[in-house]
Design an enzyme around this catalytic site. Structure first.
Site, PDB file in Angstrom:
ATOM      1  N   CYS A  65     -61.531  42.867  17.496  1.00 14.02           N
ATOM      2  CA  CYS A  65     -62.508  43.951  17.393  1.00 14.02           C
ATOM      3  C   CYS A  65     -63.850  43.512  17.977  1.00 14.02           C
ATOM      4  O   CYS A  65     -64.292  42.389  17.754  1.00 14.02           O
ATOM      5  CB  CYS A  65     -62.683  44.369  15.936  1.00 14.02           C
ATOM      6  SG  CYS A  65     -61.190  45.087  15.238  1.00 14.02           S
TER       7      CYS A  65
ATOM      8  N   HIS B 259     -58.599  46.864   7.870  1.00  7.01           N
ATOM      9  CA  HIS B 259     -59.702  45.982   7.491  1.00  7.01           C
ATOM     10  C   HIS B 259     -59.146  44.625   7.059  1.00  7.01           C
ATOM     11  O   HIS B 259     -57.976  44.510   6.669  1.00  7.01           O
ATOM     12  CB  HIS B 259     -60.515  46.610   6.368  1.00  7.01           C
ATOM     13  CG  HIS B 259     -61.304  47.803   6.810  1.00  7.01           C
ATOM     14  ND1 HIS B 259     -62.158  48.478   5.977  1.00  7.01           N
ATOM     15  CD2 HIS B 259     -61.380  48.427   8.014  1.00  7.01           C
ATOM     16  CE1 HIS B 259     -62.725  49.471   6.649  1.00  7.01           C
ATOM     17  NE2 HIS B 259     -62.263  49.466   7.879  1.00  7.01           N
TER      18      HIS B 259
ATOM     19  N   GLU C   8     -59.602  42.671   4.433  1.00 12.16           N
ATOM     20  CA  GLU C   8     -59.096  42.540   3.072  1.00 12.16           C
ATOM     21  C   GLU C   8     -57.786  43.283   2.875  1.00 12.16           C
ATOM     22  O   GLU C   8     -56.892  42.816   2.165  1.00 12.16           O
ATOM     23  CB  GLU C   8     -60.147  42.967   2.038  1.00 12.16           C
ATOM     24  CG  GLU C   8     -60.634  44.385   2.164  1.00 12.16           C
ATOM     25  CD  GLU C   8     -61.799  44.584   3.098  1.00 12.16           C
ATOM     26  OE1 GLU C   8     -62.755  45.269   2.707  1.00 12.16           O
ATOM     27  OE2 GLU C   8     -61.775  44.080   4.240  1.00 12.16           O
TER      28      GLU C   8
ATOM     29  N   CYS D 241     -65.382  48.275   1.876  1.00 13.13           N
ATOM     30  CA  CYS D 241     -65.641  49.716   1.896  1.00 13.13           C
ATOM     31  C   CYS D 241     -64.994  50.353   0.658  1.00 13.13           C
ATOM     32  O   CYS D 241     -64.310  49.683  -0.114  1.00 13.13           O
ATOM     33  CB  CYS D 241     -65.074  50.329   3.174  1.00 13.13           C
ATOM     34  SG  CYS D 241     -63.259  50.379   3.228  1.00 13.13           S
TER      35      CYS D 241
ATOM     36  N   CYS E 152     -60.995  50.085   0.711  1.00 15.66           N
ATOM     37  CA  CYS E 152     -60.505  48.730   0.444  1.00 15.66           C
ATOM     38  C   CYS E 152     -60.816  48.297  -0.985  1.00 15.66           C
ATOM     39  O   CYS E 152     -60.062  47.519  -1.573  1.00 15.66           O
ATOM     40  CB  CYS E 152     -61.080  47.738   1.454  1.00 15.66           C
ATOM     41  SG  CYS E 152     -60.357  47.947   3.106  1.00 15.66           S
TER      42      CYS E 152
ATOM     43  N   TYR F 177     -72.163  45.586   3.299  1.00 10.27           N
ATOM     44  CA  TYR F 177     -71.876  46.736   4.155  1.00 10.27           C
ATOM     45  C   TYR F 177     -72.918  47.815   3.892  1.00 10.27           C
ATOM     46  O   TYR F 177     -73.454  47.917   2.786  1.00 10.27           O
ATOM     47  CB  TYR F 177     -70.454  47.236   3.850  1.00 10.27           C
ATOM     48  CG  TYR F 177     -69.975  48.373   4.704  1.00 10.27           C
ATOM     49  CD1 TYR F 177     -69.848  48.231   6.088  1.00 10.27           C
ATOM     50  CD2 TYR F 177     -69.631  49.590   4.138  1.00 10.27           C
ATOM     51  CE1 TYR F 177     -69.390  49.283   6.874  1.00 10.27           C
ATOM     52  CE2 TYR F 177     -69.173  50.641   4.909  1.00 10.27           C
ATOM     53  CZ  TYR F 177     -69.058  50.480   6.284  1.00 10.27           C
ATOM     54  OH  TYR F 177     -68.617  51.526   7.054  1.00 10.27           O
TER      55      TYR F 177
END
Length: 128
Positions: free
Chosen positions: A11, A55, A57, A83, A86, A104
């Site tokens: 990413c 993600h 996690e 988030c 998650c 975040y």
């Protein structure tokens, strides 16, 4: 270690790494990226993250789910706080402690985990 693991991500916008530890032993690891069998490009032509990117996690928790291990009572070390979506996975998997480096922009995931009784620890990255 989570920071190093994040460097494996393809990413471009964010590289996030996660490590799950139980009884002083790493039981899983993960980084943000596409599911197995998909191309290793996380962003579309306009620079937006593709909807199916996992993600870090989530990747780590899913690896545990496919093994003989359990996350019950484990600690998740992650470079970016989780988030909302998650956070539900973290709680439901039985992880009891989350240690994160960077918060975040949306803290609703942290608020959810706190309400669920998951211990949270902010451990900022130390610059050398």
């Amino acid at each position: 270690m989570a920071q190093e693991w994040g460097k494996l991500s393809y990413c471009e916008r964010k590289q996030v790494g996660a490590i799950i530890v139980k009884g002083r032993m790493i039981i899983s690891d993960g980084y943000n990226g596409t599911p197995t069998g998909f191309e290793n490009f996380c962003e579309d032509d306009k620079g937006y993250t593709k909807w199916y990117v996992l993600h870090a996690e989530a990747n780590a928790i899913l690896k545990v789910a496919a093994s003989t291990q359990s996350c019950q009572g484990a600690t998740l070390y992650i470079t970016l706080s989780p988030c909302r979506e998650c956070s539900k996975l973290i709680h439901q998997s039985g992880i009891k402690r989350v240690v994160y480096q960077v918060a975040y922009k949306d803290n609703s995931g942290l608020k959810f985990l706190e309400k669920a009784g998951v211990e949270l620890m902010h451990m900022p990255k130390i610059e050398a």
